[in-house]
Write a protein that holds these residues in place. Sequence first.
Motif, PDB file in Angstrom:
ATOM      1  N   GLN A 105      68.068  93.528  17.072  1.00  0.00           N
ATOM      2  CA  GLN A 105      66.853  94.214  16.621  1.00  0.00           C
ATOM      3  C   GLN A 105      65.703  93.233  16.440  1.00  0.00           C
ATOM      4  N   GLN A 106      65.956  92.144  15.746  1.00  0.00           N
ATOM      5  CA  GLN A 106      64.912  91.172  15.445  1.00  0.00           C
ATOM      6  C   GLN A 106      64.377  90.521  16.718  1.00  0.00           C
ATOM      7  N   LEU A 107      65.262  90.029  17.561  1.00  0.00           N
ATOM      8  CA  LEU A 107      64.830  89.361  18.788  1.00  0.00           C
ATOM      9  C   LEU A 107      64.171  90.355  19.745  1.00  0.00           C
ATOM     10  N   GLY A 108      64.732  91.574  19.826  1.00  0.00           N
ATOM     11  CA  GLY A 108      64.142  92.580  20.700  1.00  0.00           C
ATOM     12  C   GLY A 108      62.724  92.917  20.306  1.00  0.00           C
ATOM     13  N   ARG A 119      67.846  79.284  12.803  1.00  0.00           N
ATOM     14  CA  ARG A 119      66.736  80.030  12.203  1.00  0.00           C
ATOM     15  C   ARG A 119      67.208  81.275  11.473  1.00  0.00           C
ATOM     16  N   PHE A 120      68.192  81.963  12.056  1.00  0.00           N
ATOM     17  CA  PHE A 120      68.648  83.225  11.473  1.00  0.00           C
ATOM     18  C   PHE A 120      69.953  83.089  10.704  1.00  0.00           C
ATOM     19  N   GLU A 121      70.467  81.861  10.656  1.00  0.00           N
ATOM     20  CA  GLU A 121      71.674  81.571   9.885  1.00  0.00           C
ATOM     21  C   GLU A 121      72.844  82.463  10.302  1.00  0.00           C
ATOM     22  N   VAL A 122      73.084  82.481  11.614  1.00  0.00           N
ATOM     23  CA  VAL A 122      74.205  83.240  12.156  1.00  0.00           C
ATOM     24  C   VAL A 122      75.006  82.324  13.080  1.00  0.00           C
ATOM     25  N   SER A 123      76.223  82.731  13.394  1.00  0.00           N
ATOM     26  CA  SER A 123      77.116  81.912  14.207  1.00  0.00           C
ATOM     27  C   SER A 123      76.721  81.940  15.679  1.00  0.00           C
ATOM     28  N   ARG A 136      59.780  82.236  27.997  1.00  0.00           N
ATOM     29  CA  ARG A 136      60.046  81.456  26.788  1.00  0.00           C
ATOM     30  C   ARG A 136      61.536  81.145  26.731  1.00  0.00           C
ATOM     31  N   PRO A 137      61.923  79.872  26.612  1.00  0.00           N
ATOM     32  CA  PRO A 137      63.349  79.549  26.514  1.00  0.00           C
ATOM     33  C   PRO A 137      63.903  79.964  25.160  1.00  0.00           C
ATOM     34  N   LEU A 138      65.093  80.516  25.183  1.00  0.00           N
ATOM     35  CA  LEU A 138      65.774  80.919  23.956  1.00  0.00           C
ATOM     36  C   LEU A 138      67.006  80.031  23.807  1.00  0.00           C
ATOM     37  N   VAL A 139      66.940  79.104  22.891  1.00  0.00           N
ATOM     38  CA  VAL A 139      68.014  78.141  22.684  1.00  0.00           C
ATOM     39  C   VAL A 139      68.968  78.695  21.635  1.00  0.00           C
ATOM     40  N   PRO A 140      70.223  78.979  22.001  1.00  0.00           N
ATOM     41  CA  PRO A 140      71.165  79.581  21.047  1.00  0.00           C
ATOM     42  C   PRO A 140      71.293  78.795  19.749  1.00  0.00           C
ATOM     43  N   GLU A 141      71.334  77.468  19.844  1.00  0.00           N
ATOM     44  CA  GLU A 141      71.475  76.663  18.631  1.00  0.00           C
ATOM     45  C   GLU A 141      70.287  76.860  17.703  1.00  0.00           C
ATOM     46  N   VAL A 201      59.404  83.234  10.539  1.00  0.00           N
ATOM     47  CA  VAL A 201      60.182  84.424  10.859  1.00  0.00           C
ATOM     48  C   VAL A 201      61.115  84.741   9.701  1.00  0.00           C
ATOM     49  N   ASP A 202      61.195  86.022   9.362  1.00  0.00           N
ATOM     50  CA  ASP A 202      62.091  86.458   8.299  1.00  0.00           C
ATOM     51  C   ASP A 202      63.525  86.303   8.772  1.00  0.00           C
ATOM     52  N   THR A 203      64.213  85.302   8.271  1.00  0.00           N
ATOM     53  CA  THR A 203      65.580  85.040   8.716  1.00  0.00           C
ATOM     54  C   THR A 203      66.619  85.805   7.912  1.00  0.00           C
ATOM     55  N   ASP A 204      66.191  86.558   6.920  1.00  0.00           N
ATOM     56  CA  ASP A 204      67.133  87.392   6.174  1.00  0.00           C
ATOM     57  C   ASP A 204      67.312  88.690   6.949  1.00  0.00           C
ATOM     58  N   LEU A 205      68.333  88.730   7.807  1.00  0.00           N
ATOM     59  CA  LEU A 205      68.503  89.882   8.671  1.00  0.00           C
ATOM     60  C   LEU A 205      68.818  91.147   7.895  1.00  0.00           C
ATOM     61  N   GLY A 206      69.277  91.011   6.682  1.00  0.00           N
ATOM     62  CA  GLY A 206      69.575  92.190   5.879  1.00  0.00           C
ATOM     63  C   GLY A 206      68.343  92.989   5.529  1.00  0.00           C
TER      64      GLY A 206
END
Length: 295
Positions: free
Chosen positions: A72-75, A97-101, A87-92, A47-52
């Motif tokens: 946008q990406q997850l949607g 993966r996306f390098e966000v807080s 599908r479980p979505l684990v916040p951690e 997955v492209d983790t560069d959200l920019g």
Amino acid sequence: MSTLAHTMMTAARPVEAGLGAPGDLDRYPYAETPGVGRATPSSWEGVDTDLGRVGRRTAGSRGRGLHGQLVQQLGQMIVSGDLGADRPLVPEEIGQRFEVSRTVVRESLRVLEAKGLVSARPNVGTRVRPVSDWNLLDPDIIEWRAFGPQRDDQRRELNELRWTIEPLAARLAAGHGREDVQQRLADMVEIMGHAYAQGDGVTFSRADTEFHSLLIQLAGNRMLEHLSGIVGAALQVSGGPVTGCDRPSENCLAHHARIVDALAAGDAQGAENAMRQLLTVHPEVERVVPAPREH
């Protein structure tokens, strides 16, 4: 002089020359929009983790930084089926993966939950919900479906919905003498005429979208007005440059102008008929309306 005649007589003038008040027309023309983002890979790996680099910004996520981009990406991944139901979505995991807080992840999941895409339950966590639970009238979900595997169904469903909403809105609008809004509708037709003469599909599309939104507002029905965002989303995802017609044309302009003329004359039946003719110009609508679908 009819709206169409006036439009075609003045269409040769450049947009930059200014169309003048009323209607605050200096907002046109519009700038070119960025490219369309596509669905992401089928697993977290790759997955492209560069959200920019996420290209498309929808109404619900535009201008909100990393939070909006993660929505946008997850949607897109959920709607495309890359993240299937339950599908479980684990916040951690998402944060890594996306390098966000964690805060960005948490707020993004809340937005997706409000759209019906995910559910969060104690001792169960956050999971993707089935399609039957999605808010399919949400403009973001409309757009995500339109650029994913469900795009053909989305376009057909939107066009059928427009056929139901907009002729009624045109009929109701003829009974409301809002001269300021009617003038704005005429302004949009004039802008569309200029854009057509210059081959400017982007400006044509934007003016067309505003035309249809204004018409629904003029109908004076708050429930219909609530659906104006759906019509705008439908116009933006029909395949671009997008309009109420398949592409900018004199025929398309003529139908818009007839609607304006009918409204000015208080001709409810004429406005409704002109809107039906306009929508039928679109090949997707012509294929499904008025004949019922085969099951």
